[in-house]
Design a protein around this motif. Structure first.
Motif, PDB file in Angstrom:
ATOM      1  N   UNK A  43       0.400  20.694  -4.968  1.00  0.00           N
ATOM      2  CA  UNK A  43      -0.906  20.370  -5.540  1.00  0.00           C
ATOM      3  C   UNK A  43      -0.737  19.512  -6.786  1.00  0.00           C
ATOM      4  N   UNK A  44      -1.450  18.402  -6.843  1.00  0.00           N
ATOM      5  CA  UNK A  44      -1.490  17.603  -8.068  1.00  0.00           C
ATOM      6  C   UNK A  44      -2.650  18.128  -8.891  1.00  0.00           C
ATOM      7  N   UNK A  81       0.846  -1.194   0.000  1.00  0.00           N
ATOM      8  CA  UNK A  81       0.000   0.000   0.000  1.00  0.00           C
ATOM      9  C   UNK A  81       0.880   1.243   0.000  1.00  0.00           C
ATOM     10  N   UNK A  82       0.528   2.209  -0.833  1.00  0.00           N
ATOM     11  CA  UNK A  82       1.332   3.431  -0.920  1.00  0.00           C
ATOM     12  C   UNK A  82       0.380   4.612  -1.038  1.00  0.00           C
ATOM     13  N   UNK A  83       0.791   5.759  -0.505  1.00  0.00           N
ATOM     14  CA  UNK A  83      -0.045   6.955  -0.589  1.00  0.00           C
ATOM     15  C   UNK A  83      -0.277   7.351  -2.054  1.00  0.00           C
ATOM     16  N   UNK A  84      -1.547   7.575  -2.387  1.00  0.00           N
ATOM     17  CA  UNK A  84      -1.976   7.854  -3.759  1.00  0.00           C
ATOM     18  C   UNK A  84      -2.321   9.346  -3.837  1.00  0.00           C
ATOM     19  N   UNK A  85      -2.170   9.960  -5.005  1.00  0.00           N
ATOM     20  CA  UNK A  85      -2.499  11.394  -5.105  1.00  0.00           C
ATOM     21  C   UNK A  85      -3.926  11.750  -4.697  1.00  0.00           C
ATOM     22  N   UNK A  86      -4.836  10.786  -4.712  1.00  0.00           N
ATOM     23  CA  UNK A  86      -6.207  11.095  -4.300  1.00  0.00           C
ATOM     24  C   UNK A  86      -6.362  11.084  -2.780  1.00  0.00           C
ATOM     25  N   UNK A  87      -5.257  10.802  -2.053  1.00  0.00           N
ATOM     26  CA  UNK A  87      -5.281  10.943  -0.614  1.00  0.00           C
ATOM     27  C   UNK A  87      -5.448   9.651   0.157  1.00  0.00           C
ATOM     28  N   UNK A  88      -5.803   8.553  -0.538  1.00  0.00           N
ATOM     29  CA  UNK A  88      -5.949   7.282   0.176  1.00  0.00           C
ATOM     30  C   UNK A  88      -4.728   6.413  -0.121  1.00  0.00           C
ATOM     31  N   UNK A  89      -4.666   5.258   0.549  1.00  0.00           N
ATOM     32  CA  UNK A  89      -3.573   4.335   0.242  1.00  0.00           C
ATOM     33  C   UNK A  89      -4.071   3.283  -0.745  1.00  0.00           C
ATOM     34  N   UNK A  99      -4.643  24.880  -9.881  1.00  0.00           N
ATOM     35  CA  UNK A  99      -4.993  25.568  -8.634  1.00  0.00           C
ATOM     36  C   UNK A  99      -6.490  25.591  -8.336  1.00  0.00           C
ATOM     37  N   UNK A 100      -7.342  25.327  -9.340  1.00  0.00           N
ATOM     38  CA  UNK A 100      -8.777  25.400  -9.112  1.00  0.00           C
ATOM     39  C   UNK A 100      -9.374  24.063  -8.669  1.00  0.00           C
ATOM     40  N   UNK A 101      -8.928  22.981  -9.285  1.00  0.00           N
ATOM     41  CA  UNK A 101      -9.528  21.677  -8.976  1.00  0.00           C
ATOM     42  C   UNK A 101      -8.512  20.656  -8.493  1.00  0.00           C
ATOM     43  N   UNK A 102      -7.229  21.042  -8.446  1.00  0.00           N
ATOM     44  CA  UNK A 102      -6.186  20.101  -8.051  1.00  0.00           C
ATOM     45  C   UNK A 102      -6.309  19.694  -6.591  1.00  0.00           C
ATOM     46  N   UNK A 103      -5.582  18.637  -6.230  1.00  0.00           N
ATOM     47  CA  UNK A 103      -5.673  18.116  -4.872  1.00  0.00           C
ATOM     48  C   UNK A 103      -4.359  18.370  -4.141  1.00  0.00           C
ATOM     49  N   UNK A 104      -4.451  19.041  -2.978  1.00  0.00           N
ATOM     50  CA  UNK A 104      -3.264  19.328  -2.183  1.00  0.00           C
ATOM     51  C   UNK A 104      -2.790  18.042  -1.524  1.00  0.00           C
ATOM     52  N   UNK A 105      -1.497  17.754  -1.657  1.00  0.00           N
ATOM     53  CA  UNK A 105      -0.923  16.515  -1.145  1.00  0.00           C
ATOM     54  C   UNK A 105      -0.373  16.711   0.263  1.00  0.00           C
TER      55      UNK A 105
END
Lengths: 308, 431
Positions: B319-320, B84-92, B323-329
């Motif tokens: 941010x992946x 399991x590894x941290x994914x850009x969507x925030x879950x593992x 700036x408007x819809x990206x996800x802060x890591x």
């Protein structure tokens, strides 16, 4: 790099703020307020100063009382100045204090403070003063310094027009401190419309419906637009964000309602002027209008009843 | 031809600092972490074991079910871990960790593309693991397989790139115009569409010129630079005047929309048998050398930042996306995935203080979906979910315009998302 800030999107923001809005409204009001001082003298200035100071102090007092962080955002100044501008220049100086306290403490903060005041606090303050001390609220001073009726008052009582279009447009007539000059209020209103601080739909609907109905009823529409509080009311009171619907269609209906009510009060009630009550009543209707005019999303398809 | 657009929306600052920098190919990374889920849909099953050696483009995760896409190794080397590894969507997410050996055998050109049938092309696209590369990562083969009753007459390529900072699609169009057009032709053939559009915002005049030269029968249309012009419903409205019904999909109005990057990936898969193992990423903001790079999927963001000269200062947000819809890591120890269009580093994060709503209605005036964001957010915040639904919370696609323009800086998107989450958790049908 760990433990970075993970707050949600968007991550950038427009640099616009409430402060800028308040500053623009103040700027737009100043010419008409200044003209009031020129016309009615130092007394008018005193009324406005007392009103502004009491409004700001009441605002601070209420924030302390409801245990909020004290913020001075200019809305107290705007409310105070507006109240001062819609009072007769002859009022005793304790009256703006009472009016400001009622408007801000009771009408604004009892309903929840910033963003929750359904009724325009300045108008509510004036309405309260009119109900409590009607005699003191109707001592008008003409431009020549002697006591006399306002153009609308003269029309109501004697059926005569004491002022021509030009005098009304320039503001060389009796009336409340800052409501007389249609020209200067129009300039302020246009400035706010161009800078998109206020929605042009409201003044247009208000003035449009008022003049149309007056015309249909055989009255002089130009006189009724220029005299009294219509200009100040439509640009600076009816357009108050808190008391009008969020939707554009709703704002048009709101403006039309203000116009109709003003006509009804001016022509068929015992009072010569109706702007204050018209706007306050429409403030009350605003949530209902907003619900009627709820927006349909992009791509909305009306549900078709297949059985019928 | 006239510049076209949609109703409402907002003009954002440009901030595309890397629009002139050519795409730079990075070498083979020493280590990649390839998540077995890089798409909307079911997670893949690993088909390699720890210790296996893999080649570039070798399948390492087999898709499960229809809405899924296989994943491939982006390097040649040895599988060292599957965990399991941290994914850009925030879950593992279960991921395959591969140590690279720097080798690259390349891919062979397929000379007989013209003869390939629709079914064969669709199979190639599916097997190549292609997903929407604009960020949504919806498996492309699913999008290209509409139910029989939905006739598709048009394929639109989205070259809008309406987010500030991002320049991946811009550079792709500048440097791979003929590949993009060939990719579009394949997409048109697969769905049987006669018409092909490429929509480009008019702040990318050079790309419009280049694409028009390469167009070869498809139409390149200038779009007004206005956010969110790249959203598919807005794009279809602007280009064709068609309105996707609420809760519907582009195929309901006979259209399939794909990103220009996806078209390039389709081209590479069909002409070279190359699966989706690399993509262009704009690395920008507070890094020492902002640039556009061709990155192997699975490369860790921290390694990518090193390739771009490192952080300029102490980053507050990584941010992946845009700036408007990206996800802060939360960490830069996350891999680049198929949908990662940008890495935006911000040192000086605007954390505006929230104030009370003054009912200015700016959010209402600019919402591209014609919603009443403040009303939905208010109901969401109060847990009055039914009312939030009545005000069409589900129609929101979280573009962020409302929160961007709000003078009181109310986190409108956060509360609307919350309301949507509550509505859909009850298992109600999506609108």
């Amino acid at each position: 790099m760990e433990n970075l800030n993970v707050s949600g999107s968007p991550h950038i923001f427009e640099r616009s703020s409430k402060k800028r809005i308040m500053l623009f409204v103040l700027l737009a009001l100043l010419p008409a307020a200044g003209y009031g001082v020129f016309l009615f003298g130092v007394r008018a200035l005193l009324v406005m100063i007392v009103s502004v100071v009491s409004a700001v102090l009441t605002q601070i007092l209420m924030q302390v009382l409801v245990k909020r962080k004290v913020k001075v955002d200019g809305s107290g100044v705007v409310t105070g100045l507006l109240l001062g501008m819609i009072l007769p220049p002859t009022v005793p100086l304790w009256m703006p204090v009472v009016g400001a306290f009622f408007g801000i403490a009771i009408v604004k903060w009892v309903f929840g403070g910033f963003g929750y005041a359904m009724f325009n606090p300045a108008l509510a303050g004036r309405a309260f003063l009119m109900a409590a001390w009607p005699a003191l609220m109707t001592i008008w001073r003409g431009v020549d310094g002697v006591t006399g009726a306002t153009p609308l008052g003269a029309l109501k009582i004697g059926g005569i027009k004491t002022a021509g279009y030009f005098e009304l447009f320039m503001g060389n007539v009796g009336g409340s401190v800052g409501e007389t000059s249609a020209l200067l209020l129009l300039i302020g209103g246009l400035f706010l419309m161009v800078t998109k601080v206020i929605d042009w739909r409201v003044p247009l609907a208000y003035i449009g419906s008022l003049s149309l109905l007056m015309f249909v009823l055989g009255e002089d529409p130009v006189f009724h637009v220029l005299a009294g509080g219509v200009m100040l009311g439509t640009f600076f009171m009816a357009t108050g964000y808190e008391g009008m619907p969020l939707t554009k269609k709703g704002r048009v209906i709101f403006g039309i309602g203000c116009g109709l009510l003003t006509v009804i009060i001016r022509l068929y009630s015992g009072m010569p002027e109706g702007v204050t009550y018209a706007i306050l009543l429409m403030n009350g209707f605003s949530p209902l209008i907003e619900r009627w005019t709820r927006l349909r999303p992009f791509g909305y398809v009306k549900k078709v009843n297949k059985n019928g | 031809m006239a510049t076209v657009s949609f109703r409402k929306g907002f003009v954002l600052p440009h901030r595309k600092f890397t629009e002139k920098s050519k795409i730079e190919a990075l070498g083979m990374p020493k280590k990649v972490v390839i998540p077995l889920q890089q798409h909307i849909g079911k997670e893949c099953k690993p088909v390699v074991k720890v210790g296996d050696s893999v080649k570039v483009g070798q399948k390492i995760g087999e898709s499960e079910g229809f809405v899924s896409a296989p994943v491939h190794s982006s390097v040649s080397g040895r599988v060292v871990e599957i965990k399991e590894w941290l994914h850009p969507l925030g879950k593992k997410v279960l991921s395959v960790v591969i140590e690279g050996n720097g080798k690259d055998d390349g891919f062979k050109e397929n000379k007989n593309v013209e003869k390939l049938s629709r079914e064969k092309l669709l199979k190639i696209i599916k097997e190549a693991g292609i997903v929407g590369m604009g960020g949504a990562t919806f498996p492309t083969h699913v999008k290209l397989s509409p139910p029989k009753e939905k006739k598709i007459d048009t394929v639109i390529l989205n070259g809008g790139e309406c987010e500030p900072y991002l320049t991946t699609d811009h550079r792709l169009m500048m440097e791979f115009s003929s590949e993009i057009v060939k990719g579009l032709k394949i997409l048109m053939k697969v769905v049987g569409a006669k018409k092909g559009f490429i929509g480009i915002e008019n702040d990318k005049k050079d790309a419009i010129d280049v694409m028009r030269k390469a167009a070869n029968g498809v139409e390149v249309v200038k779009l007004k630079t206005k956010y969110p012009q790249g959203a598919e419903k807005m794009l279809i409205k602007a280009l064709m005047g068609r309105v996707v019904p609420l809760g519907g999909l582009p195929m309901d109005v006979g259209v399939v929309v794909n990103n220009v990057g996806t078209a390039k990936a389709v081209h590479d898969a069909v002409y070279f048998g190359k699966p989706l193992i690399e993509r262009v990423v704009t690395v920008t903001g507070d890094v020492n050398e902002p640039k556009n790079v061709m990155v192997k999927v699975g490369m860790l963001v921290k390694d990518l930042i090193k390739e771009c000269g490192g952080y300029k200062g102490t980053p507050k947000k990584v941010i992946m996306g845009g700036p408007m819809m990206g996800i802060a890591q939360s960490s830069d120890n996350v891999p680049v995935i198929k949908g990662s269009s940008g890495v935006l580093v911000l040192d000086d994060v605007e954390e505006p203080e929230e104030r009370e709503c003054i009912r200015c209605a700016k959010c209402v005036d600019y919402c591209p979906m014609n919603l009443m964001p403040v009303t939905i957010a208010k109901f969401g915040r109060a847990d009055r979910i039914k009312q939030a639904e009545d005000y069409y919370a589900n129609a929101c696609f979280e573009c962020g315009v409302c929160a961007y323009v709000c003078p009181s800086k109310i986190p409108l998107v956060k509360w609307i998302k919350y309301a949507k989450g509550k509505i859909n958790e009850n298992g109600k049908p999506k609108r």
